[in-house]
Scaffold this motif. Structure first.
Motif, PDB file in Angstrom:
ATOM      1  N   ALA A   1      10.014 -13.633  -7.569  1.00 32.34           N
ATOM      2  CA  ALA A   1       9.425 -13.762  -6.235  1.00 32.34           C
ATOM      3  C   ALA A   1       8.392 -12.672  -5.979  1.00 32.34           C
ATOM      4  O   ALA A   1       7.375 -12.902  -5.306  1.00 32.34           O
ATOM      5  CB  ALA A   1      10.524 -13.713  -5.172  1.00 32.34           C
ATOM      6  N   ALA A   2       8.643 -11.477  -6.512  1.00 33.27           N
ATOM      7  CA  ALA A   2       7.724 -10.365  -6.290  1.00 33.27           C
ATOM      8  C   ALA A   2       6.442 -10.517  -7.092  1.00 33.27           C
ATOM      9  O   ALA A   2       5.398  -9.994  -6.693  1.00 33.27           O
ATOM     10  CB  ALA A   2       8.409  -9.048  -6.639  1.00 33.27           C
ATOM     11  N   ALA A   3       6.510 -11.200  -8.216  1.00 36.99           N
ATOM     12  CA  ALA A   3       5.318 -11.434  -9.057  1.00 36.99           C
ATOM     13  C   ALA A   3       4.569 -10.133  -9.345  1.00 36.99           C
ATOM     14  O   ALA A   3       3.346 -10.051  -9.219  1.00 36.99           O
ATOM     15  CB  ALA A   3       4.396 -12.453  -8.387  1.00 36.99           C
ATOM     16  N   GLY A   4       5.330  -9.098  -9.688  1.00 34.62           N
ATOM     17  CA  GLY A   4       4.727  -7.826 -10.040  1.00 34.62           C
ATOM     18  C   GLY A   4       4.417  -6.911  -8.878  1.00 34.62           C
ATOM     19  O   GLY A   4       3.971  -5.772  -9.081  1.00 34.62           O
ATOM     20  N   ARG A   5       4.653  -7.365  -7.646  1.00 37.54           N
ATOM     21  CA  ARG A   5       4.256  -6.577  -6.473  1.00 37.54           C
ATOM     22  C   ARG A   5       5.296  -5.543  -6.061  1.00 37.54           C
ATOM     23  O   ARG A   5       5.039  -4.748  -5.144  1.00 37.54           O
ATOM     24  CB  ARG A   5       3.966  -7.512  -5.299  1.00 37.54           C
ATOM     25  N   LEU A   6       6.463  -5.547  -6.705  1.00 39.90           N
ATOM     26  CA  LEU A   6       7.500  -4.567  -6.391  1.00 39.90           C
ATOM     27  C   LEU A   6       8.066  -3.970  -7.677  1.00 39.90           C
ATOM     28  O   LEU A   6       8.279  -4.680  -8.663  1.00 39.90           O
ATOM     29  CB  LEU A   6       8.646  -5.212  -5.611  1.00 39.90           C
ATOM     30  N   PHE A   7       8.341  -2.686  -7.651  1.00 39.00           N
ATOM     31  CA  PHE A   7       9.018  -1.976  -8.728  1.00 39.00           C
ATOM     32  C   PHE A   7      10.512  -2.045  -8.422  1.00 39.00           C
ATOM     33  O   PHE A   7      10.964  -1.512  -7.404  1.00 39.00           O
ATOM     34  CB  PHE A   7       8.533  -0.531  -8.772  1.00 39.00           C
ATOM     35  N   VAL A   8      11.272  -2.692  -9.293  1.00 37.13           N
ATOM     36  CA  VAL A   8      12.696  -2.913  -9.034  1.00 37.13           C
ATOM     37  C   VAL A   8      13.536  -1.886  -9.787  1.00 37.13           C
ATOM     38  O   VAL A   8      13.521  -1.833 -11.025  1.00 37.13           O
ATOM     39  CB  VAL A   8      13.117  -4.344  -9.435  1.00 37.13           C
ATOM     40  N   ASN A   9      14.259  -1.065  -9.036  1.00 34.47           N
ATOM     41  CA  ASN A   9      15.170  -0.076  -9.593  1.00 34.47           C
ATOM     42  C   ASN A   9      16.592  -0.608  -9.440  1.00 34.47           C
ATOM     43  O   ASN A   9      17.103  -0.708  -8.318  1.00 34.47           O
ATOM     44  CB  ASN A   9      15.013   1.255  -8.861  1.00 34.47           C
ATOM     45  N   ALA A  10      17.225  -0.969 -10.541  1.00 35.57           N
ATOM     46  CA  ALA A  10      18.556  -1.576 -10.518  1.00 35.57           C
ATOM     47  C   ALA A  10      19.633  -0.495 -10.612  1.00 35.57           C
ATOM     48  O   ALA A  10      19.771   0.158 -11.652  1.00 35.57           O
ATOM     49  CB  ALA A  10      18.705  -2.564 -11.677  1.00 35.57           C
ATOM     50  N   ARG A  11      20.369  -0.326  -9.517  1.00 34.59           N
ATOM     51  CA  ARG A  11      21.432   0.673  -9.520  1.00 34.59           C
ATOM     52  C   ARG A  11      22.638   0.151 -10.271  1.00 34.59           C
ATOM     53  O   ARG A  11      23.050  -1.000 -10.088  1.00 34.59           O
ATOM     54  CB  ARG A  11      21.821   1.045  -8.085  1.00 34.59           C
ATOM     55  N   VAL A  12      23.215   1.011 -11.108  1.00 37.88           N
ATOM     56  CA  VAL A  12      24.404   0.683 -11.902  1.00 37.88           C
ATOM     57  C   VAL A  12      25.546   1.527 -11.360  1.00 37.88           C
ATOM     58  O   VAL A  12      25.525   2.756 -11.468  1.00 37.88           O
ATOM     59  CB  VAL A  12      24.166   0.969 -13.396  1.00 37.88           C
ATOM     60  N   ASP A  13      26.552   0.879 -10.784  1.00 39.56           N
ATOM     61  CA  ASP A  13      27.601   1.597 -10.060  1.00 39.56           C
ATOM     62  C   ASP A  13      28.879   1.835 -10.857  1.00 39.56           C
ATOM     63  O   ASP A  13      29.938   2.090 -10.285  1.00 39.56           O
ATOM     64  CB  ASP A  13      27.938   0.842  -8.769  1.00 39.56           C
TER      65      ASP A  13
ATOM     66  N   ALA B   1       0.849  -1.188   0.000  1.00 39.03           N
ATOM     67  CA  ALA B   1       0.000   0.000   0.000  1.00 39.03           C
ATOM     68  C   ALA B   1       0.884   1.237   0.000  1.00 39.03           C
ATOM     69  O   ALA B   1       2.012   1.201   0.449  1.00 39.03           O
ATOM     70  CB  ALA B   1      -0.895  -0.016   1.235  1.00 39.03           C
ATOM     71  N   PRO B   2       0.392   2.373  -0.503  1.00 39.66           N
ATOM     72  CA  PRO B   2      -0.909   2.534  -1.115  1.00 39.66           C
ATOM     73  C   PRO B   2      -0.802   2.407  -2.629  1.00 39.66           C
ATOM     74  O   PRO B   2       0.170   2.847  -3.230  1.00 39.66           O
ATOM     75  CB  PRO B   2      -1.307   3.939  -0.699  1.00 39.66           C
ATOM     76  N   GLY B   3      -1.807   1.855  -3.252  1.00 43.35           N
ATOM     77  CA  GLY B   3      -1.845   1.794  -4.702  1.00 43.35           C
ATOM     78  C   GLY B   3      -1.042   0.661  -5.291  1.00 43.35           C
ATOM     79  O   GLY B   3      -1.292   0.230  -6.401  1.00 43.35           O
ATOM     80  N   GLY B   4      -0.067   0.156  -4.560  1.00 45.13           N
ATOM     81  CA  GLY B   4       0.725  -0.959  -5.038  1.00 45.13           C
ATOM     82  C   GLY B   4       1.739  -0.582  -6.098  1.00 45.13           C
ATOM     83  O   GLY B   4       1.852   0.575  -6.523  1.00 45.13           O
ATOM     84  N   ALA B   5       2.481  -1.588  -6.514  1.00 44.61           N
ATOM     85  CA  ALA B   5       3.553  -1.365  -7.481  1.00 44.61           C
ATOM     86  C   ALA B   5       3.025  -0.911  -8.836  1.00 44.61           C
ATOM     87  O   ALA B   5       3.687  -0.141  -9.529  1.00 44.61           O
ATOM     88  CB  ALA B   5       4.383  -2.642  -7.635  1.00 44.61           C
ATOM     89  N   ASP B   6       1.843  -1.374  -9.216  1.00 42.03           N
ATOM     90  CA  ASP B   6       1.305  -0.972 -10.517  1.00 42.03           C
ATOM     91  C   ASP B   6       1.038   0.528 -10.564  1.00 42.03           C
ATOM     92  O   ASP B   6       1.307   1.186 -11.576  1.00 42.03           O
ATOM     93  CB  ASP B   6       0.029  -1.749 -10.826  1.00 42.03           C
ATOM     94  N   ALA B   7       0.496   1.063  -9.477  1.00 38.74           N
ATOM     95  CA  ALA B   7       0.256   2.503  -9.427  1.00 38.74           C
ATOM     96  C   ALA B   7       1.580   3.265  -9.465  1.00 38.74           C
ATOM     97  O   ALA B   7       1.690   4.324 -10.096  1.00 38.74           O
ATOM     98  CB  ALA B   7      -0.530   2.863  -8.167  1.00 38.74           C
ATOM     99  N   PHE B   8       2.585   2.719  -8.798  1.00 40.00           N
ATOM    100  CA  PHE B   8       3.904   3.356  -8.814  1.00 40.00           C
ATOM    101  C   PHE B   8       4.506   3.285 -10.210  1.00 40.00           C
ATOM    102  O   PHE B   8       5.085   4.266 -10.692  1.00 40.00           O
ATOM    103  CB  PHE B   8       4.797   2.657  -7.787  1.00 40.00           C
TER     104      PHE B   8
END
Length: 253
Positions: free
Chosen positions: A147-159, A14-21
């Motif tokens: 594992a997240a099955a769409g429930r998390l927005f993954v931001n991959a940092r490139v160092d 919450a709120p709105g979930g990963a799709d809203a984000f």
């Protein structure tokens, strides 16, 4: 303002979930990136939410400072607890910087993030100042996404520009591997201003850029013109707040 409940088993983030984000990242016009200030505690999160920002992104260094740790030294349990306090305090989506994942298995990392109420996370591709093998890191990101099955927005940092040789071509290669693994966004942290258009041309999907609050770099709007989809500030706000508090303290007594 109604506090959002922390996510847990059987409950969507919450709120709105990963799709809203995710939707906040789509259709951004040049010069109009998604601006995500970085709260370090519940009070700062409420300030940003009340200012009208549509979402927030915690900085690991800022949270570490608020808890009395050096950057990179925060125990996982304390970081997730801090994120949970922030998500409970506001009714906008919160993405969490969880550094390199604290050695957690992807399933456990996802579970901890969702329990804390986060809709997204940052994951870095270096450890101890050394770049990880990009293929192994891509595999890890793919497992997190699965594992997240769409429930998390993954931001991959490139160092590449922090712990690598700063070669834009290598940054694009690493970013491409992470996008192919399912990352929603890539974050070539500290990429020079002049390199952003090249990165934008070579990277599919949303691109995260770092803005500075001291006037030494482009504004968020200018970063958007250069190709950034979203703009974050690292611990910039926490550092400015600490500097202001030092000035106030020095004038007392």
């Amino acid at each position: 303002m109604t506090a959002a409940p922390a996510a847990g088993p059987g409950r969507p983030a919450a709120p709105g979930g990963a799709d809203a984000f995710r939707a906040l990242h789509r259709g951004r016009a040049p010069g109009d990136p998604l601006v995500l200030p970085g709260p370090w505690d519940a009070a700062s999160a409420r300030v940003f939410a009340e200012a009208g920002f549509p979402a927030l992104a915690t900085p690991s260094a800022g949270v570490a400072a608020s808890l009395g740790y050096a950057d990179g030294a925060t125990p996982a349990d304390e970081m997730f607890a801090a994120v949970a306090r922030i998500t409970r305090a506001v009714d906008v989506p919160v993405s969490a910087d969880v550094e390199g994942g604290y050695g957690l298995r992807p399933e456990e990392l996802v579970e901890r993030l969702l329990e804390a109420g986060a809709v997204g996370c940052n994951l870095e591709d270096s450890a101890g100042g050394v770049l990880k093998d990009p293929h192994e890191h891509a595999d890890y990101l793919a497992e997190v996404r699965s594992a997240a099955a769409g429930r998390l927005f993954v931001n991959a940092r490139v160092d590449t520009f922090v712990h690598g040789d700063g070669d834009p071509g290598r940054a694009v290669e690493r970013a491409a591997a992470y996008v192919a693994a399912g990352a929603d966004c890539v974050y070539p942290i500290l990429a020079p201003q002049a390199v952003l258009p090249l990165l934008r041309a070579g990277i599919r999907g949303p691109l995260n850029a770092l803005a500075r609050l001291d006037g030494s770099g482009p504004s968020p709007a200018a970063l958007g013109e250069l190709g950034a989809t979203r703009v974050t500030f690292g611990p910039g706000f926490q550092l400015r707040a600490a500097a202001a508090l030092r000035e106030i303290a020095a004038g007392v007594g």
